[in-house]
Design a protein around this motif. Structure first.
Motif, short mmCIF file in Angstrom:
data_model
loop_
_atom_site.label_atom_id
_atom_site.label_comp_id
_atom_site.label_asym_id
_atom_site.label_seq_id
_atom_site.Cartn_x
_atom_site.Cartn_y
_atom_site.Cartn_z
N TYR A 44 -12.14 -8.49 5.13
CA TYR A 44 -10.83 -8.99 4.72
C TYR A 44 -10.58 -10.27 5.53
CZ TYR A 44 -5.68 -9.20 4.33
OH TYR A 44 -4.39 -9.60 4.12
N LYS A 86 -0.48 -5.53 7.06
CA LYS A 86 -1.27 -5.66 5.83
C LYS A 86 -2.76 -5.69 6.10
CE LYS A 86 -1.94 -8.12 1.54
NZ LYS A 86 -1.48 -9.14 0.62
N ASN A 89 -3.77 -2.13 6.64
CA ASN A 89 -3.53 -1.37 5.43
C ASN A 89 -4.52 -1.75 4.32
OD1 ASN A 89 -1.74 0.73 4.65
ND2 ASN A 89 -0.95 -0.63 3.07
N THR A 90 -5.01 -2.98 4.35
CA THR A 90 -6.02 -3.42 3.38
C THR A 90 -7.37 -2.77 3.70
OG1 THR A 90 -4.87 -5.52 3.10
CG2 THR A 90 -7.16 -5.44 2.38
N ARG A 94 -10.90 0.01 2.14
CA ARG A 94 -12.28 -0.48 1.96
C ARG A 94 -13.25 0.63 2.34
NH1 ARG A 94 -11.64 -6.41 1.66
NH2 ARG A 94 -9.94 -6.29 0.17
#
Ligand SMILES: *[C@@H]1O[C@H](CO)[C@@H](O)[C@H](O)[C@H]1NC(C)=O
Ligand SMILES: *[C@@H]1O[C@H](CO)[C@@H](O)[C@H](O)[C@H]1NC(C)=O
Length: 275
Positions: A44, A86, A89-90, A94
């Protein structure tokens, strides 16, 4: 405007210096900025940083411990800081190519505090051998349901569990407490070059958001932010040369109410941040 241009020129010089150091990195290797950028399924990218969810099938179960994880991403990266809600949380959604992985962050807890949500801080081993530390903003972490719960007692570290969130665990990740688990780590890689954008005027009034405060030139202030694992924004006063680095973003609604309107300070943010 003129000041910003001058600022950019100075950053350019610094970028050149960093390139001389980083030139030795093998761009094809997995645990480099380029390796992270080329593996979008497990990474990310935000604010220029690339965060990689990394595991290695040659690792015995329940290893590395948190201490061992500190050196996995070296020397071109480090164990990760959860720079925004974020970001964590992203990565929670994954899949790092193994079942139900438990991924280390550079998040540890000073267990002398009795409340489970107190004493948390980021502690990251740097390539120099020293640690960068900063108290975590506990409310800005996507904890799993019920966490932190001190489930096994004296839980002094934290992992990110897929589809669950952040949970507290013992940094010695014993199978007697947690069963046999394939471990992963989250690595943080910085770009050589990045943009910092003007974002109005003011400064944060909350000391807990301030990473460092120095009296330096504008270009040094930018460089300090760029070299910090925690810095998302900074305020600079061109008259007094007061430089304040922050671990939060002025435009993040969770923190924007804590800005003191002060026209003598210019606010800058890392380009491309998401919160
Ligand atoms: C796993 O670790 C081994 C031994 O350190 C290394 O040779 C290999 O390249 C690693 N695999 C990946 C996918 O990083
Ligand atoms: C843990 O917290 C106590 C109490 O605030 C403090 O005295 C001690 O230095 C801290 N330990 C670490 C490793 O930060």
């Amino acid at each position: 405007m003129v000041r910003l241009t001058k600022c950019s020129a100075s950053i350019g010089l610094h970028i050149l210096q960093l390139m001389l150091i980083y030139n030795f990195s093998i761009s094809a290797a997995v645990l480099t900025y380029d390796g992270c950028m080329s593996d979008s399924a497990h990474s990310y990218t935000v604010g220029g940083w690339c965060f990689l969810l990394y595991t290695n099938s040659s690792w015995p179960l329940n290893t590395p411990t948190q201490d061992g994880a500190q050196s996995v991403c070296l020397p071109y990266g480090t164990l990760a800081v959860g720079v925004t809600y974020k970001m964590l949380n992203t990565l929670k959604y994954r899949n790092p190519a193994v079942t139900y992985p438990h991924a280390w962050l550079g998040l540890v807890r000073n267990t002398s505090y009795s409340a489970r949500n107190q004493g948390w801080y980021w502690r990251i081993l740097l390539p120099t051998g020293s640690y960068a530390t900063f108290p975590a903003i506990v409310s800005n972490i996507p904890w799993g349901p019920g966490d932190p719960n001190n489930y096994a007692g004296n839980e002094d570290g934290a992992i990110l569990v897929q589809n669950h969130g952040v949970g507290d665990v013992k940094t010695e990740y014993t199978s007697s407490s947690y069963g046999s688990q394939q471990m992963a780590v989250i690595c943080q890689f910085a770009p050589i070059q990045w943009k910092y954008l003007p974002n109005g005027h003011g400064r944060f009034a909350v000391p807990a958001y301030q990473i460092a405060r120095t009296t330096v030139s504008d270009s040094t202030c930018v460089t300090q932010c760029h070299l910090s694992l925690f810095c998302l924004s900074f305020a600079y006063n061109p008259t007094t040369k007061d430089c304040q680095l922050y671990s939060v973003l002025p435009q993040d609604p969770k923190f924007s109410g804590d800005i003191n309107v002060d026209s003598s300070y210019d606010l800058y943010i890392r380009d491309g941040m998401e919160y």
